[in-house]
Design an enzyme around this catalytic site. Structure first.
Site, PDB file in Angstrom:
ATOM      1  N   SER A 121       0.813  -1.222   0.000  1.00  0.00           N
ATOM      2  CA  SER A 121       0.000   0.000   0.000  1.00  0.00           C
ATOM      3  C   SER A 121       0.846   1.271   0.000  1.00  0.00           C
ATOM      4  O   SER A 121       0.300   2.365  -0.144  1.00  0.00           O
ATOM      5  CB  SER A 121      -0.930   0.018   1.210  1.00  0.00           C
ATOM      6  OG  SER A 121      -1.829  -1.052   1.122  1.00  0.00           O
ATOM      7  N   GLU A 246      -8.205   7.137  26.148  1.00  0.00           N
ATOM      8  CA  GLU A 246      -9.310   6.173  26.158  1.00  0.00           C
ATOM      9  C   GLU A 246      -8.855   4.782  26.621  1.00  0.00           C
ATOM     10  O   GLU A 246      -9.448   4.201  27.504  1.00  0.00           O
ATOM     11  CB  GLU A 246      -9.936   6.057  24.759  1.00  0.00           C
ATOM     12  CG  GLU A 246     -10.315   7.392  24.116  1.00  0.00           C
ATOM     13  CD  GLU A 246     -11.778   7.774  24.308  1.00  0.00           C
ATOM     14  OE1 GLU A 246     -12.590   6.892  24.650  1.00  0.00           O
ATOM     15  OE2 GLU A 246     -12.105   8.964  24.110  1.00  0.00           O
ATOM     16  N   GLU A 341     -10.169   6.862   2.681  1.00  0.00           N
ATOM     17  CA  GLU A 341      -9.672   5.500   2.541  1.00  0.00           C
ATOM     18  C   GLU A 341     -10.503   4.498   3.331  1.00  0.00           C
ATOM     19  O   GLU A 341     -10.633   4.606   4.555  1.00  0.00           O
ATOM     20  CB  GLU A 341      -8.219   5.387   3.023  1.00  0.00           C
ATOM     21  CG  GLU A 341      -7.668   3.999   2.733  1.00  0.00           C
ATOM     22  CD  GLU A 341      -6.503   3.551   3.611  1.00  0.00           C
ATOM     23  OE1 GLU A 341      -5.846   2.577   3.235  1.00  0.00           O
ATOM     24  OE2 GLU A 341      -6.260   4.160   4.664  1.00  0.00           O
ATOM     25  N   ASP A 387      -5.810   0.272  -4.278  1.00  0.00           N
ATOM     26  CA  ASP A 387      -4.363   0.314  -4.460  1.00  0.00           C
ATOM     27  C   ASP A 387      -3.844  -0.988  -5.076  1.00  0.00           C
ATOM     28  O   ASP A 387      -2.948  -0.987  -5.904  1.00  0.00           O
ATOM     29  CB  ASP A 387      -3.649   0.643  -3.135  1.00  0.00           C
ATOM     30  CG  ASP A 387      -4.151  -0.171  -1.953  1.00  0.00           C
ATOM     31  OD1 ASP A 387      -5.089  -0.983  -2.111  1.00  0.00           O
ATOM     32  OD2 ASP A 387      -3.590   0.008  -0.849  1.00  0.00           O
ATOM     33  N   HIS A 388      -4.472  -2.098  -4.673  1.00  0.00           N
ATOM     34  CA  HIS A 388      -4.062  -3.417  -5.166  1.00  0.00           C
ATOM     35  C   HIS A 388      -5.199  -4.362  -4.847  1.00  0.00           C
ATOM     36  O   HIS A 388      -6.118  -4.008  -4.116  1.00  0.00           O
ATOM     37  CB  HIS A 388      -2.770  -3.875  -4.472  1.00  0.00           C
ATOM     38  CG  HIS A 388      -2.881  -3.832  -2.978  1.00  0.00           C
ATOM     39  ND1 HIS A 388      -3.639  -4.735  -2.264  1.00  0.00           N
ATOM     40  CD2 HIS A 388      -2.428  -2.929  -2.065  1.00  0.00           C
ATOM     41  CE1 HIS A 388      -3.604  -4.409  -0.981  1.00  0.00           C
ATOM     42  NE2 HIS A 388      -2.887  -3.311  -0.827  1.00  0.00           N
ATOM     43  N   HIS A 458      -1.549  -9.770  -0.841  1.00  0.00           N
ATOM     44  CA  HIS A 458      -2.139  -8.969  -1.908  1.00  0.00           C
ATOM     45  C   HIS A 458      -2.093  -9.783  -3.203  1.00  0.00           C
ATOM     46  O   HIS A 458      -1.376 -10.771  -3.298  1.00  0.00           O
ATOM     47  CB  HIS A 458      -1.337  -7.683  -2.113  1.00  0.00           C
ATOM     48  CG  HIS A 458      -1.318  -6.795  -0.915  1.00  0.00           C
ATOM     49  ND1 HIS A 458      -0.522  -5.689  -0.808  1.00  0.00           N
ATOM     50  CD2 HIS A 458      -2.016  -6.854   0.241  1.00  0.00           C
ATOM     51  CE1 HIS A 458      -0.728  -5.095   0.354  1.00  0.00           C
ATOM     52  NE2 HIS A 458      -1.625  -5.789   1.012  1.00  0.00           N
TER      53      HIS A 458
HETATM   54  C1  NAG Z   1     -15.305  12.663  24.429  1.00  0.00           C
HETATM   55  O1  NAG Z   1     -14.214  13.577  24.493  1.00  0.00           O
HETATM   56  C2  NAG Z   1     -14.483  14.714  25.277  1.00  0.00           C
HETATM   57  C3  NAG Z   1     -13.326  15.684  25.112  1.00  0.00           C
HETATM   58  O2  NAG Z   1     -12.094  15.065  25.336  1.00  0.00           O
HETATM   59  C4  NAG Z   1     -14.688  14.288  26.721  1.00  0.00           C
HETATM   60  O3  NAG Z   1     -14.948  15.414  27.523  1.00  0.00           O
HETATM   61  C5  NAG Z   1     -15.874  13.315  26.783  1.00  0.00           C
HETATM   62  O4  NAG Z   1     -16.005  12.805  28.070  1.00  0.00           O
HETATM   63  C6  NAG Z   1     -15.678  12.154  25.816  1.00  0.00           C
HETATM   64  N1  NAG Z   1     -16.911  11.407  25.726  1.00  0.00           N
HETATM   65  C7  NAG Z   1     -16.954  10.082  25.728  1.00  0.00           C
HETATM   66  C8  NAG Z   1     -18.294   9.474  25.614  1.00  0.00           C
HETATM   67  O5  NAG Z   1     -15.954   9.409  25.798  1.00  0.00           O
HETATM   68 ZN    ZN Z   2      -2.347  -4.947   2.586  1.00  0.00          ZN
END
Ligand code: NAG
Ligand code: ZN
Ligand code: NAG
Ligand code: NAG
Ligand code: NAG
Ligand code: NAG
Length: 504
Positions: A121, A246, A341, A387-388, A458
């Site tokens: 790619s 997260e 993409e 791309d392929h 690929h």
């Molecule tokens: C999404 O991001 C915002 C800003 O960083 C944060 O305040 C909020 O809690 C987040 N919401 C969720 C559902 O993760």
């Molecule tokens: Zn690939």
């Protein structure tokens, strides 16, 4: 040049009018019975009328350019996805249509690399974004640069401009959307110059002789100027001693740079209308009309597969990101360039999981449908390609309407086999002899493969290009993949075609 184009356009329109005048009116009664001659005559007539209309070549200048890149979306993937889409909607399948099936112009793109028959790619991104064929694994550099050889990329004459940079030089807004990491090969082809697609967050020598891809996106041209960046890959933008917002996983940067802060500082010097988002809720709240710069890093790594995402809806779908991107970019009266993409079609195939690949393709198709609605055919050229290819095949003689993910039985020797299978990959299994309980329909099912490889490969055959909008007819015949950005920039009179003396 524009005058010449208009004159040529008028001439063609005149010829078309004359041709149309000679066309007899084929009106026959509507038939729905596929076993009659009339049904197929009627279908052919509809297509004929449509194609005669398309032969009125559109010689206008494209203000906006959108490229949809299905990573690994070869012809068998397109056909199987069309059937899958139809069967999900309760149709027989073969009679269904993908959005881009309706595009008037198509061509075939030769995807080979300078050093390999079958591409990856990165060298393909260099071809369809920078217009130059290159070596396997390299991005935004010409064929003098060898894979993973930092030194060979140091001469800046090896560095190439991409269509995104050409668009920026013309005063257009630019952006990209991907379901992979924003530093992954395809999007990186827009803004990075590197001897290895793998240097996403770390340079091999540590002293930035060869800057990593994330750094190039945030600190270098043309990455710095990109207004909309949406995809996954937060990992490459923060230090390895800090935790992700997260997932709490550690960052990947060994140089301890906080690139997200650097991006924000940089953009806030230019505008107050700047947003950085990491989740769908926040992305949805971003108002396009009040946004100049948007960085959405919506996953620590790649975005989830559509089949996994749709269960929880924690992350945005590709069409939702596309919608936001177009609404932000189209505010510029000079137009925009956008790359979207569908990047995980490829990953699903590598995993040997055809259902996921088809679902990814249908998701990108939905984004294409949206793009058509949000833009005007008169000023927006949309190109859809891959791309392929991948080694998936559609085999045998299942009955029409057979589940595309199902099986078929060879009558002669009573052997059951899956309709979809791979030439190689993780689905290899010598003892696989029964397909009971609909196992082949499962989300995690790996279709059988002839050779065991932990990652399916690929494939090297040509891939199709589909185009609609101004100058879409430049996509015809069989051409090198590197032709694509040249045709697109010709349509928009940018980059190498900016002051082109080329006449039609
Ligand atoms: C999404 O991001 C915002 C800003 O960083 C944060 O305040 C909020 O809690 C987040 N919401 C969720 C559902 O993760
Ligand atoms: Zn690939
Ligand atoms: C090549 O890069 C160097 C270092 O960034 C710069 O000083 C030089 O002007 C560049 N040369 C050309 C021809 O762009
Ligand atoms: C990570 O390292 C930087 C310096 O390299 C330091 O300023 C920062 O506080 C560290 N972060 C954590 C969470 O320890
Ligand atoms: C191979 O197929 C057999 C029979 O269907 C199944 O029991 C087994 O789990 C499969 N092995 C792998 C590695 O998928
Ligand atoms: C297999 O799927 C078909 C169609 O979805 C369904 O009618 C049938 O009951 C399923 N069979 C089993 C054993 O789950």
């Amino acid at each position: 040049m524009r005058l010449l184009r208009m004159a040529a356009g008028l001439l063609l329109a005149l010829i078309t009018v004359v041709n149309n005048a000679k066309l007899p009116d084929f009106s026959i009664e509507e038939v729905t019975d596929l076993t009659t001659q009339n049904y197929w005559y009627q279908q052919a007539r509809k297509t004929l009328k449509k194609n005669l209309k398309f032969s009125k070549y559109d010689h206008r200048r494209a203000k906006n350019l959108i490229m949809f890149l299905g990573d690994g979306m070869g012809m068998s993937t397109i056909t199987a996805s069309r059937i899958y889409k139809g069967q999900k909607a309760g149709l027989m399948g073969a009679d269904a249509k993908l959005t881009f099936d309706e595009f008037p112009h198509t061509s075939l793109s030769k995807t080979y690399a300078l050093d390999k028959q079958t591409s990856d790619s990165a060298n393909t991104a260099t071809a369809f974004l920078c217009g130059v064929k290159a070596n396997y694994g390299t991005l935004g550099v010409n064929g003098k640069v060898l894979y993973e050889n930092c030194k060979s990329s140091k001469d800046n004459y090896t560095n190439l401009q991409s269509i995104l940079e050409w668009a920026q030089e013309d005063g257009k807004s630019t952006g990209f959307v991907t379901s992979t990491r924003v530093t992954h090969a395809t999007p990186a082809g827009l803004y990075a110059h590197t001897a290895s697609r793998n240097w996403e967050f770390e340079s091999p020598d540590g002293d930035h002789e060869c800057p990593d891809i994330a750094l190039q996106l945030v600190k270098y041209m043309p990455g710095k100027n990109i207004q909309v960046i949406l995809g996954g890959g937060r990992q490459a933008f923060f230090p390895n001693n800090e935790s992700d917002v997260e997932t709490k996983e550690k960052g990947k940067r060994t140089d301890r740079k906080y690139l997200i802060d650097e991006w924000l500082d940089d953009k806030k010097r230019i505008s107050t209308r700047v947003h950085y988002v990491t989740n769908m809720t926040y992305l949805r709240s971003v108002k396009p009309e009040e946004t100049d710069y948007l960085l959405g890093l919506l996953g620590y790594d790649n975005m989830p597969y559509e089949l996994d995402r749709s269960k929880e809806e924690k992350e945005p779908a590709i069409w939702e990101m596309t919608d936001k991107a177009i609404r932000i970019l189209r505010k510029n009266p000079n137009g925009f360039f956008l790359l979207v993409e569908g990047g995980r079609i490829d990953h699903a195939h590598h995993d040997g999981m055809a259902k996921k690949a088809l679902e990814e393709t249908v998701a990108m198709d939905k984004a294409i449908e949206l793009a058509l609605r949000l833009t005007d055919r008169e000023d927006t050229l949309i190109v859809v390609t891959a791309d392929h290819s991948h080694t998936m095949t559609i085999s045998g003689y299942p009955k029409l309407g057979n589940n595309i993910l199902g099986t078929s039985v060879s009558e002669e020797i009573n052997v059951e086999y899956t309709v979809l299978s791979y030439a190689n990959g993780p689905g290899y299994n010598t003892s696989r002899d029964n397909f009971e309980n609909n196992i082949t329909l499962g989300n995690e099912y790996k279709q059988p493969a002839t050779f065991y490889l932990d990652s399916e490969t690929h494939a090297g055959e040509d891939v199709p290009v589909f185009a609609i909008g101004p100058m879409a007819h430049l996509f015809q015949g069989v051409h090198d993949q590197s032709y694509i950005p040249h045709a697109m920039s010709f349509a928009a009179c940018i980059g190498p075609s900016k002051d082109s003396a080329v006449t039609l």
